[in-house]
Design a protein around this motif. Structure first.
Motif, PDB file in Angstrom:
ATOM      1  N   LEU A   1      -2.316   3.840   2.487  1.00  0.00           N
ATOM      2  CA  LEU A   1      -2.146   4.116   1.061  1.00  0.00           C
ATOM      3  C   LEU A   1      -1.989   5.609   0.792  1.00  0.00           C
ATOM      4  O   LEU A   1      -1.035   6.035   0.149  1.00  0.00           O
ATOM      5  CB  LEU A   1      -3.346   3.572   0.279  1.00  0.00           C
ATOM      6  N   PHE A   2      -2.930   6.399   1.315  1.00  0.00           N
ATOM      7  CA  PHE A   2      -2.929   7.830   1.003  1.00  0.00           C
ATOM      8  C   PHE A   2      -2.134   8.678   1.996  1.00  0.00           C
ATOM      9  O   PHE A   2      -1.450   9.618   1.592  1.00  0.00           O
ATOM     10  CB  PHE A   2      -4.363   8.359   0.893  1.00  0.00           C
TER      11      PHE A   2
ATOM     12  N   GLY B   1       0.867   3.876  -3.065  1.00  0.00           N
ATOM     13  CA  GLY B   1       0.586   5.271  -2.742  1.00  0.00           C
ATOM     14  C   GLY B   1       1.762   6.171  -3.043  1.00  0.00           C
ATOM     15  O   GLY B   1       1.611   7.276  -3.566  1.00  0.00           O
TER      16      GLY B   1
ATOM     17  N   GLY C   1       1.872   9.279  -5.511  1.00  0.00           N
ATOM     18  CA  GLY C   1       2.257  10.575  -4.977  1.00  0.00           C
ATOM     19  C   GLY C   1       3.427  11.185  -5.728  1.00  0.00           C
ATOM     20  O   GLY C   1       3.439  12.376  -6.040  1.00  0.00           O
TER      21      GLY C   1
ATOM     22  N   LEU D   1       0.826  -1.212   0.000  1.00  0.00           N
ATOM     23  CA  LEU D   1       0.000   0.000   0.000  1.00  0.00           C
ATOM     24  C   LEU D   1       0.858   1.259   0.000  1.00  0.00           C
ATOM     25  O   LEU D   1       0.585   2.208  -0.737  1.00  0.00           O
ATOM     26  CB  LEU D   1      -0.945   0.000   1.204  1.00  0.00           C
TER      27      LEU D   1
ATOM     28  N   MET E   1      -6.640   2.563   3.725  1.00  0.00           N
ATOM     29  CA  MET E   1      -6.718   3.839   2.996  1.00  0.00           C
ATOM     30  C   MET E   1      -5.777   4.873   3.606  1.00  0.00           C
ATOM     31  O   MET E   1      -5.141   5.639   2.883  1.00  0.00           O
ATOM     32  CB  MET E   1      -8.153   4.364   2.989  1.00  0.00           C
TER      33      MET E   1
ATOM     34  N   GLY F   1       1.756   6.631   2.099  1.00  0.00           N
ATOM     35  CA  GLY F   1       2.299   6.472   0.749  1.00  0.00           C
ATOM     36  C   GLY F   1       2.181   7.715  -0.110  1.00  0.00           C
ATOM     37  O   GLY F   1       3.180   8.327  -0.485  1.00  0.00           O
ATOM     38  N   PHE F   2       0.946   8.096  -0.421  1.00  0.00           N
ATOM     39  CA  PHE F   2       0.727   9.214  -1.334  1.00  0.00           C
ATOM     40  C   PHE F   2       1.266  10.525  -0.767  1.00  0.00           C
ATOM     41  O   PHE F   2       2.076  11.199  -1.407  1.00  0.00           O
ATOM     42  CB  PHE F   2      -0.760   9.360  -1.668  1.00  0.00           C
ATOM     43  N   CYS F   3       0.803  10.901   0.417  1.00  0.00           N
ATOM     44  CA  CYS F   3       1.231  12.188   0.986  1.00  0.00           C
ATOM     45  C   CYS F   3       2.728  12.219   1.263  1.00  0.00           C
ATOM     46  O   CYS F   3       3.374  13.250   1.094  1.00  0.00           O
ATOM     47  CB  CYS F   3       0.449  12.499   2.265  1.00  0.00           C
TER      48      CYS F   3
END
Length: 117
Positions: A59-60, A10, A14, A6, A56, A63-65
């Motif tokens: 992931l976000f 993410g 990102g 994840l 979530m 990972g993403f941020c």
């Protein structure tokens, strides 16, 4: 699902998003400020309970941020301004980035709280 997977997915999303913002906002420091403020808003919303789903958040949030925002670019740009003798601009850059990110976290948290009822 595997947390490392994840974070990796993410992070990939990102990093790609960070690259696209850099291309959309060329020039000194605009892209860095934009990703740090937007990423802080998203992270504020996630940590305030926008979702209870830990996958979530991993992931976000992680990972993403983590890949989208960029403290290192912000720090480098600020030091670079200072070294060039642009001390006021360096202080201004630091202030705008830090205050902008803190306000964005608060706004994201407030938005998540309002949306969750």
């Amino acid at each position: 699902m595997n947390p490392a997977f994840l974070v990796g997915v993410g992070g990939m999303l990102g990093a790609l998003s960070r690259h696209l913002v850099g291309r959309a906002l060329p020039g000194e420091r605009r892209d860095t400020l934009a990703v740090n403020v937007v990423g802080s808003f998203v992270l504020g919303a996630l940590t305030a309970g926008l979702t209870e789903n830990s996958a979530m958040v991993t992931l976000f949030g992680t990972g993403f941020c983590g890949a989208f925002t960029t403290f290192s670019s912000f720090a480098f740009e600020t030091v670079r301004l200072y070294e060039r003798g642009e001390r006021r601009r360096a202080v201004g850059n630091a202030t705008v980035n830090l205050v902008g990110a803190l306000v964005a976290v608060a706004l994201g948290g407030t938005a998540a709280t309002l949306l969750s009822g």
